[in-house]
Scaffold this motif. Structure first.
Motif, PDB file in Angstrom:
ATOM      1  N   GLU A 120      -1.474  -3.094   0.455  1.00 47.37           N
ATOM      2  CA  GLU A 120      -2.050  -3.088  -0.971  1.00 47.37           C
ATOM      3  C   GLU A 120      -1.884  -1.769  -1.666  1.00 47.37           C
ATOM      4  O   GLU A 120      -1.751  -1.587  -2.714  1.00 47.37           O
ATOM      5  N   ALA A 178      -7.923  -2.057  -2.949  1.00 47.59           N
ATOM      6  CA  ALA A 178      -7.151  -2.602  -1.987  1.00 47.59           C
ATOM      7  C   ALA A 178      -7.761  -2.906  -0.629  1.00 47.59           C
ATOM      8  O   ALA A 178      -8.549  -2.233  -0.224  1.00 47.59           O
ATOM      9  N   ASN A 236      -3.925  -1.242  -7.463  1.00 45.75           N
ATOM     10  CA  ASN A 236      -5.344  -1.520  -7.169  1.00 45.75           C
ATOM     11  C   ASN A 236      -6.275  -0.406  -7.537  1.00 45.75           C
ATOM     12  O   ASN A 236      -6.169   0.731  -7.840  1.00 45.75           O
TER      13      ASN A 236
END
Length: 153
Positions: free
Chosen positions: A46, A41, A52
């Motif tokens: 995110e 990320a 991620n």
């Protein structure tokens, strides 16, 4: 197993069954199952709302063809103001898996896991809210902190 590192938003959309075409500037002769890995990320959204730094799904790479703006734009998640020249990687089937950490690399790369070693996440695959069920599973199992991707906290 062959793996492909993809930006967190697009990898998450693939794993949730929303995105069926990945865009690349290069092609490969390989066809078959690929491990979908969400890259690291870049920002707080995110890190908290998208997968991620993990392998999150397997996808069957069925075909690679020259990108066609008329047929591929929607399934590739291109915005109206974006342009692209390259290849459309067409996924036939996608199965979200129990995530595990993977350090991404460029192009296709090998991860020391076999297809039989991977476990599909435990959700109802016939539901109409499949994408929400996948994200909810990630949240309930501590992989993401919130469901901001759906406008929820």
């Amino acid at each position: 197993m062959k793996a492909l590192s993809i930006q967190p938003f697009y990898a998450t959309m693939i794993a949730m069954g929303c995105k069926w075409i990945e865009l690349r500037s290069w092609k490969t002769d390989y066809r078959g199952w690929i491990l979908i890995c969400a890259s690291t990320a870049r920002n707080k959204f995110e890190r908290t709302s998208l997968m991620n730094g993990h392998a999150i799904a397997i996808a069957e790479l069925a075909d690679i063809r020259k990108y066609n703006d008329e047929t591929d734009r929607a399934d590739a998640f291109l915005y109206d103001d974006e342009t692209f020249e390259g290849y459309s990687w067409i996924f036939n089937r996608v199965i979200p898996i129990v995530p595990f950490p993977v350090k991404g690399k460029l192009h296709l790369f090998e991860v020391e896991r076999e297809l039989d070693d991977l476990e599909a996440i435990d959700i109802d695959y016939d539901t109409k809210q499949y994408d929400v069920d996948v994200a909810t599973w990630w949240k309930e199992n501590g992989f993401i902190e919130n469901l901001d991707i759906f406008g929820e906290e």
